[in-house]
Design an enzyme around this catalytic site. Structure first.
Site, mmCIF file in Angstrom:
data_model
loop_
_atom_site.group_PDB
_atom_site.id
_atom_site.type_symbol
_atom_site.label_atom_id
_atom_site.label_comp_id
_atom_site.label_asym_id
_atom_site.label_seq_id
_atom_site.Cartn_x
_atom_site.Cartn_y
_atom_site.Cartn_z
ATOM 1 N N GLY A 47 25.244 -45.498 -51.206
ATOM 2 C CA GLY A 47 25.108 -46.612 -50.275
ATOM 3 C C GLY A 47 23.660 -46.998 -50.080
ATOM 4 O O GLY A 47 22.742 -46.312 -50.524
ATOM 5 N N GLY A 49 21.042 -49.515 -47.204
ATOM 6 C CA GLY A 49 20.936 -50.303 -45.977
ATOM 7 C C GLY A 49 19.595 -50.996 -45.933
ATOM 8 O O GLY A 49 18.878 -51.063 -46.931
ATOM 9 N N ASP A 163 29.522 -50.601 -31.712
ATOM 10 C CA ASP A 163 29.589 -51.334 -32.966
ATOM 11 C C ASP A 163 30.775 -50.828 -33.781
ATOM 12 O O ASP A 163 30.669 -50.549 -34.970
ATOM 13 C CB ASP A 163 28.284 -51.190 -33.752
#
Length: 189
Positions: A47, A49, A163
């Protein structure tokens, strides 16, 4: 193999390596995918970000498969934001719940910080929905129940996620885990 934006070149944040020019993101991928990082054999990138990358790695001493979250410090990231993030990561590392991703270690390296986290072989719910469409109602109820137990556990410890969304939930083989650290720092109280 990608074009480097002119603005990145103008900022001087491009490195030359083996006759190739690498933007900051590509340079960090090369740095972490080709060798051992802080006692971990990096296996693959899982991943990315806005401030770093997440890798699946094997801890060399314990032989445990973990997730390494590499946070590269760049200009424009305030020291206050970094300290808040580290404080929140430290708080989250104290949590011990079967439906919350565990943080095993937080440490500094030459370009920033890294976190050693529990590795979970599932995908995030957003990826599942995007690839397969709406999930069966039984799975949705199962995920909601497990995530609710995680939130119920965290709330008395003054951790409010704020969130909750499919991208922050991992799911595989009837098990759901909440990734609390994915929420922006201001979302923890």
């Amino acid at each position: 193999g990608m074009l480097i934006p002119l603005a990145t070149l103008a900022e001087g944040d491009v490195r030359e390596r083996d006759g190739r020019y690498l933007c900051p993101d590509c340079a960090s991928v090369v740095d972490f995918e080709q060798d051992v990082f802080e006692g971990h054999q990096v296996l693959d990138r899982i991943g990315s970000g806005t401030v770093g990358f997440v890798y699946r790695a094997r801890h060399l001493f314990t032989d445990r498969i973990v997730a390494l979250k590499i946070l590269r410090l760049r200009e424009g990231i305030s020291q206050k934001s970094v300290m808040r993030f580290l404080r929140e990561a430290r708080t989250i590392s104290q949590l011990d719940h079967p439906h919350i991703i565990s943080i095993y270690d937080i440490n500094e390296y030459r370009d920033g910080y890294y976190l050693v986290m529990e590795y979970f072989a599932g995908r995030n719910v957003q990826q599942i929905i995007e690839s397969a469409g709406p999930m069966p109602i039984e799975d949705v109820i199962n995920i909601a129940g497990q995530i609710a137990t995680a939130l119920t556990y965290a709330f008395p410890k003054n951790i409010v996620h704020r969130d909750i969304k499919p991208a922050n939930m991992l799911y595989s083989h009837d098990t759901a885990l909440l990734n609390i650290l994915r929420c922006p720092p201001s979302y923890l109280r």
